[in-house]
Motif scaffolding. Sequence first.
Motif, short mmCIF file in Angstrom:
data_model
loop_
_atom_site.label_atom_id
_atom_site.label_comp_id
_atom_site.label_asym_id
_atom_site.label_seq_id
_atom_site.Cartn_x
_atom_site.Cartn_y
_atom_site.Cartn_z
N HIS A 12 -5.78 2.46 6.25
CA HIS A 12 -4.26 1.89 6.31
C HIS A 12 -3.65 3.30 5.55
CE1 HIS A 12 -5.98 -2.20 7.11
NE2 HIS A 12 -5.54 -1.49 7.90
N GLU A 15 -3.20 3.44 1.48
CA GLU A 15 -4.65 2.79 0.72
C GLU A 15 -5.08 4.41 0.42
OE1 GLU A 15 -5.20 -1.89 2.85
OE2 GLU A 15 -6.78 0.11 3.06
N ARG A 54 1.52 1.25 5.94
CA ARG A 54 -0.55 0.24 6.09
C ARG A 54 -0.36 1.31 7.60
NH1 ARG A 54 -3.50 -3.53 5.39
NH2 ARG A 54 -4.63 -4.77 7.07
N HIS A 106 -11.57 1.41 1.74
CA HIS A 106 -10.18 0.43 1.90
C HIS A 106 -9.78 0.01 0.59
CE1 HIS A 106 -9.07 -0.40 6.32
NE2 HIS A 106 -10.74 0.29 6.59
N THR A 107 -8.43 -0.01 -0.04
CA THR A 107 -8.49 -1.04 -0.97
C THR A 107 -7.24 -2.09 -0.83
OG1 THR A 107 -6.31 -0.57 -1.37
CG2 THR A 107 -8.24 1.13 -2.37
N GLU A 164 -14.36 -2.59 0.47
CA GLU A 164 -12.21 -3.02 0.26
C GLU A 164 -12.87 -3.22 -0.97
OE1 GLU A 164 -9.89 -3.94 1.20
OE2 GLU A 164 -9.99 -4.53 3.51
ZN LIG Z 1 -7.03 -1.62 4.50
#
Ligand SMILES: [Zn+2]
Length: 293
Positions: A12, A15, A54, A106-107, A164
């Motif tokens: 994404h 991120e 994204r 990811h975040t 995440e």
């Molecule tokens: Zn993500």
Amino acid sequence: MIKKVAITGGTHGNELTGVYLVKKWQKSPTRIKRSSFETITQLMNQQAIKEVRRYIDHDLNRSFGLTDLADKTLNSHEAKLAKELDGLLGKKGSKRPNVDFIVDLHTTTANMGLSIVVSNKSIITWRAIAYLCKMEPELRVYRWQGDIENAFVDSIAPHGFAIEVGAVPQGVLRADLFLKTEMLIYHLLDYIEKENSGDKLELPTELEIYDHEVLVDYPRDANGDIMAMVHQKRQDRDFMLINQGDPLFFTLENKTITYEGEPRYTLFVNESAYYEKGFAMTLAIKKRVLIKD
Ligand SMILES: [Zn+2]
């Protein structure tokens, strides 16, 4: 034996933690070098990273289903990119994949802390998670089985999961969470090194996990527009229990909508990217699962 690990960031494009961790390791690759296997890094959606979005056409992290990867008629930016990345890091389902283990960074804008999202059932994946939970007691594990087929990035390798971390706004780097994500990767690489060496590892025999149950959408009007927001008393309450009658949404008429259902744990509460996907949070059940040798 794990021979090759891929650390992927920027799946994404907004991120930044994963993007800049990959850049950091590309500048100083010795940090992720271990003796018994090769570690590679990959910036996944470079156009989206450039535009701090994204994605360009649709979510890359839902684009790795086998049917989609085989469909030559799909020619969106992410459909083409997914095929390219599958050639590089897959191929998905192959007996001789290019990479054995993928960890995708990811975040989230939700208050998820340090967490793992896992769909993979492989024992190596779960032993790795058990090791990480031992090393980082604040780490929480969310098992996602919400799709018919796992179409995440990490599904193209035999083993892997996503990390995440939140709450981080989109397009923002936070040093505290950046460093925690980085440390988790070093633990993972150390684990694989130990597993490869045949060392007897003392791992937890069971783990507490949050098992996906259902997605909860916002209340919407006939046009699909949202009519309420996540209630102020539910905001930031990720991995926390919600009971029958607890405040869930707050409407534009200042009315509280309460939760009606069995006690569950709320995750990804008010994640920004999920407004368009049609959910305000996910509900999960806390379970203990056995980690087999
Ligand atoms: Zn993500």
